[in-house]
Design a protein around this motif. Structure first.
Motif, mmCIF file in Angstrom:
data_model
loop_
_atom_site.group_PDB
_atom_site.id
_atom_site.type_symbol
_atom_site.label_atom_id
_atom_site.label_comp_id
_atom_site.label_asym_id
_atom_site.label_seq_id
_atom_site.Cartn_x
_atom_site.Cartn_y
_atom_site.Cartn_z
ATOM 1 N N THR A 288 0.355 -7.512 -6.509
ATOM 2 C CA THR A 288 1.306 -6.688 -5.769
ATOM 3 C C THR A 288 1.473 -7.258 -4.375
ATOM 4 O O THR A 288 0.513 -7.733 -3.758
ATOM 5 N N THR A 289 2.696 -7.203 -3.868
ATOM 6 C CA THR A 289 2.989 -7.656 -2.518
ATOM 7 C C THR A 289 4.278 -6.967 -2.077
ATOM 8 O O THR A 289 4.795 -6.089 -2.780
ATOM 9 N N THR A 290 4.826 -7.342 -0.923
ATOM 10 C CA THR A 290 6.101 -6.806 -0.473
ATOM 11 C C THR A 290 7.144 -7.904 -0.516
ATOM 12 O O THR A 290 6.820 -9.100 -0.485
ATOM 13 N N ALA A 312 -1.665 -11.264 -1.414
ATOM 14 C CA ALA A 312 -1.329 -10.234 -2.386
ATOM 15 C C ALA A 312 -2.625 -9.645 -2.928
ATOM 16 O O ALA A 312 -3.722 -10.165 -2.679
ATOM 17 N N ALA A 337 4.447 -6.962 -8.865
ATOM 18 C CA ALA A 337 5.055 -5.721 -8.383
ATOM 19 C C ALA A 337 5.482 -5.908 -6.938
ATOM 20 O O ALA A 337 4.646 -6.159 -6.075
ATOM 21 N N PHE A 339 7.305 -4.206 -3.679
ATOM 22 C CA PHE A 339 7.470 -2.826 -3.234
ATOM 23 C C PHE A 339 8.907 -2.445 -2.894
ATOM 24 O O PHE A 339 9.350 -1.360 -3.190
ATOM 25 N N HIS A 342 13.206 -2.683 -7.126
ATOM 26 C CA HIS A 342 12.795 -2.960 -8.495
ATOM 27 C C HIS A 342 14.013 -3.371 -9.308
ATOM 28 O O HIS A 342 15.156 -3.278 -8.854
ATOM 29 N N ILE A 362 2.681 -0.997 -13.755
ATOM 30 C CA ILE A 362 2.780 -1.856 -12.577
ATOM 31 C C ILE A 362 3.051 -1.029 -11.333
ATOM 32 O O ILE A 362 2.530 -1.315 -10.245
ATOM 33 N N TYR A 365 -0.226 0.159 -10.308
ATOM 34 C CA TYR A 365 -0.974 -0.898 -9.621
ATOM 35 C C TYR A 365 -0.543 -0.993 -8.162
ATOM 36 O O TYR A 365 -1.373 -1.124 -7.255
ATOM 37 N N ALA A 366 0.766 -0.948 -7.935
ATOM 38 C CA ALA A 366 1.274 -1.116 -6.578
ATOM 39 C C ALA A 366 0.929 0.070 -5.688
ATOM 40 O O ALA A 366 0.567 -0.096 -4.527
ATOM 41 N N ARG A 367 1.026 1.281 -6.229
ATOM 42 C CA ARG A 367 0.807 2.476 -5.411
ATOM 43 C C ARG A 367 -0.655 2.877 -5.339
ATOM 44 O O ARG A 367 -1.199 3.143 -4.261
ATOM 45 N N ARG A 369 -3.560 1.221 -6.921
ATOM 46 C CA ARG A 369 -4.506 0.099 -6.873
ATOM 47 C C ARG A 369 -5.742 0.325 -7.737
ATOM 48 O O ARG A 369 -6.424 -0.627 -8.089
#
Length: 461
Positions: A288-290, A312, A337, A339, A342, A362, A365-367, A369
Motif C-alpha cells: 500500500t502507498t499513496t 510502502a 493499493a 489511496f 481506485h 485490498i 490492507y490499505a485502511r 493494515r
C-alpha cells in the motif's frame, strides 16, 4: 508446612503477603546502602537473586493455573488480553510462559490422580529459588533436542544431571554440559523423521531501521536441497542483483549468493501461481502507498538528486522501499493499493455476495493494515474479513462495512464476547460492553504521536 486456604480467605492471605513483600521492597529502596560495605552487598545481591528466582517460580505456577484452572472449567480467552494489559509484556512472552508453565505443572488425566510434571526436577528446583530464567531456558532447550530414541528413564537422568549442574554453575556451563550429555546419550547421532520434523523452523526477526531482517532457524534435508540448488543457479556472473551483465565482476560472497538464490526461488514460486490462493486472491505481495508517493518515486528512480518518498507497507507490515516496489512491479503483477483513487472495480456488492472480493480485501490492507481489535498486532496476511453489521444480521458486503479481524478475535465477535461498531472516522471500534468502542493504534504507530489515543486503563476491549 503448606497452608491450605480456599476462596476469599486464600485471596485475602495472598494479598496480605504480597503487601508485605511490596512494603519490604519499598523500605529497602528508601534505605541508604552507602555504608554497608561490599561484603554485605554481595550477600544482599545473592538474597535478591534468590528472591527473584522464587518469584519466577511462583509466576510459572500462577500461569499454569490460569491456563488449566483447578477451580474453574477452563481459561477464558479474554484473560490473555487482561494479562497483556496488566503485565505490559508482549503476547509472545505470555504464550511462552504458558507453554513453559505447562511443562512444570502436574498433568491432569481423564481419570485418576494427576501425573508428575514433564520437568518435575526442574520445577522443584525452580520453586526452591535455585534456578534462574537463563538456567530454565537452557535445560528446556537441551531436553527438546534429545532424540526420540532416548528412553524415559534416560531422559530423567539427563534432567537430573542438568539440574545438579545448574544449582552449582551459571547457564553457560549448563549449556556446555548439555552438549556433552547429548554426545553420551546419542553417540551415533541417530535422529529420525519425527526428530527432524520437531526441530524444523525458521524465525524471521523484526525489520531493522535499514530495512534488513535477521533470518535464523533449522531446515530439514529436503529444504536444504532446494536452497543448495537455488544457490547453485546464482553462480558467479548469474542473476546479479542490479541486472548487470556477466562481464561485470561478481564480488558477491558465497553467503550473499545463497541469499540471492533463496530470493530467486521464492520469487519464481510466487510468479508461478502454484502456491494457490489466500483468502480470496492468489498468494502474492500486497503493498500500500499513496498516489503522490508513487509518482514521486517514479521520478526519483531516474534522478538520484530527488529524494525518495517513504516506503510502502506490505500486508505483513514490512517496510518496502519504493525503489524495490517499482523494480518488483516490472517483473511480476502484485496487488498494489493506492489511496487517492481506485479503478472503479466493484467494491459495493450489497447483499449479492457474502465473501469479500480481492478488491475489498485490498481496501482493508490499505485502511486497517491488520486486525482492528485494540492492541492486536496480527498483520493483514493473518486476518479474516469481518462484516459490521454481521452478514447473518443483514449486514452488506460493502467496502465501508468490511474490516480485518484475526481468526480468534473474529470468533469472539461471532460468539458475542466482543462487539464492534464503525466509528465516525470510518475505523472499526471494539468493546466488551463495559466501555465505549476503541480503535486499534498498533498498526498505525503515527497516531500514538498525536493526542491521547491510549485505550482506557484496564486493558483491551
Amino acid at each position: 508446612m503448606a497452608e491450605f486456604l480456599t476462596g476469599q480467605a486464600a485471596r485475602e492471605r495472598f494479598r496480605a503477603l504480597a503487601d508485605v513483600v511490596d512494603g519490604a521492597y519499598a523500605e529497602m529502596a528508601a534505605l541508604s546502602s552507602d555504608g554497608v560495605g561490599n561484603d554485605f552487598r554481595v550477600e544482599l545481591a545473592e538474597r535478591l537473586e534468590t528472591q527473584e528466582r522464587l518469584n519466577r517460580g511462583l509466576m510459572y505456577r500462577v500461569f499454569g493455573e490460569i491456563a488449566d484452572p483447578p477451580d474453574e472449567t477452563a481459561m477464558v480467552p479474554a484473560l490473555k488480553d487482561r494479562l497483556w494489559a496488566r503485565l505490559r509484556i508482549p503476547p509472545g512472552e505470555i504464550k511462552r510462559r504458558f507453554k513453559t508453565a505447562a511443562r512444570l505443572r502436574p498433568r491432569r488425566q481423564i481419570s485418576g490422580p494427576p501425573t508428575a510434571p514433564e520437568l518435575a526436577l526442574v520445577a522443584e528446583a525452580l520453586a526452591g529459588g535455585r534456578l534462574g530464567e537463563d538456567h530454565l531456558r537452557v535445560i528446556c532447550t537441551a531436553m527438546d533436542k534429545l532424540p526420540s530414541c532416548v528412553s524415559p528413564q534416560d531422559r530423567g537422568e539427563v534432567q537430573a544431571s542438568l539440574v545438579r549442574e545448574a544449582v552449582k554453575n551459571d547457564a553457560h556451563i549448563v549449556r556446555a554440559a548439555a552438549g556433552k550429555i547429548d554426545e553420551i546419550f546419542n553417540p551415533d547421532g541417530h535422529f529420525d523423521e519425527a526428530d527432524r520434523a520437531r526441530r524444523r523452523g525458521l524465525n524471521l526477526g523484526p525489520q531493522q531501521r535499514d530495512g534488513m531482517s535477521w533470518l535464523q532457524g533449522w531446515i530439514d534435508p529436503e529444504t536444504r536441497c532446494y536452497v543448495e540448488a537455488a544457490s547453485a543457479a546464482v553462480r558467479p556472473g548469474r542473476h546479479l542483483p542490479d541486472g548487470s551483465t556477466a562481464e561485470v565482476p561478481d564480488e558477491r560472497t558465497p553467503a550473499q549468493r545463497c541469499h540471492d538464490g533463496l530470493k530467486l526461488g521464492l520469487k519464481a514460486g510466487l510468479a508461478s501461481g502454484g502456491l494457490g490462493s489466500h483468502r480470496g486472491h492468489p498468494v502474492t505481495v500486497i503493498a500500500t502507498t499513496t498516489l503522490a508517493e508513487l509518482n514521486q518515486a517514479a521520478h526519483a528512480v531516474g534522478n538520484p538528486d530527488l529524494p525518495m518518498p517513504p516506503p510502502a507497507r506490505t500486508g505483513g507490515h514490512t517496510a518496502l522501499p519504493m525503489r524495490d516496489l517499482i523494480r518488483m512491479a516490472t517483473d511480476a503483477i502484485h496487488y498494489l493499493a493506492v489511496f487517492d483513487e481506485h479503478s472503479g472495480r466493484p467494491l459495493y456488492l450489497g447483499r449479492q455476495k457474502r465473501l469479500a472480493t480481492a478488491d475489498q480485501r485490498i481496501i482493508c490492507y490499505a485502511r486497517d493494515r491488520g486486525c482492528t481489535r485494540p492492541n492486536c498486532t496480527e498483520p493483514g496476511y493473518h486476518c479474516e474479513v469481518h462484516h459490521d453489521r454481521d452478514w447473518a444480521a443483514g449486514g452488506p458486503t460493502d467496502a465501508d462495512h468490511l474490516f480485518f479481524a484475526c481468526a480468534p478475535d473474529h470468533k469472539r465477535v461471532t460468539d458475542g464476547q466482543l462487539h464492534t461498531e464503525v466509528t465516525d472516522n470510518g475505523r472499526l471500534g471494539w468493546t466488551d460492553g463495559t466501555g465505549p468502542p476503541e480503535i486499534n493504534h498498533a498498526h498505525h504507530p503515527e497516531e500514538l504521536l498525536r493526542g491521547d489515543p491510549d485505550p482506557p486503563e484496564g486493558g483491551k476491549a
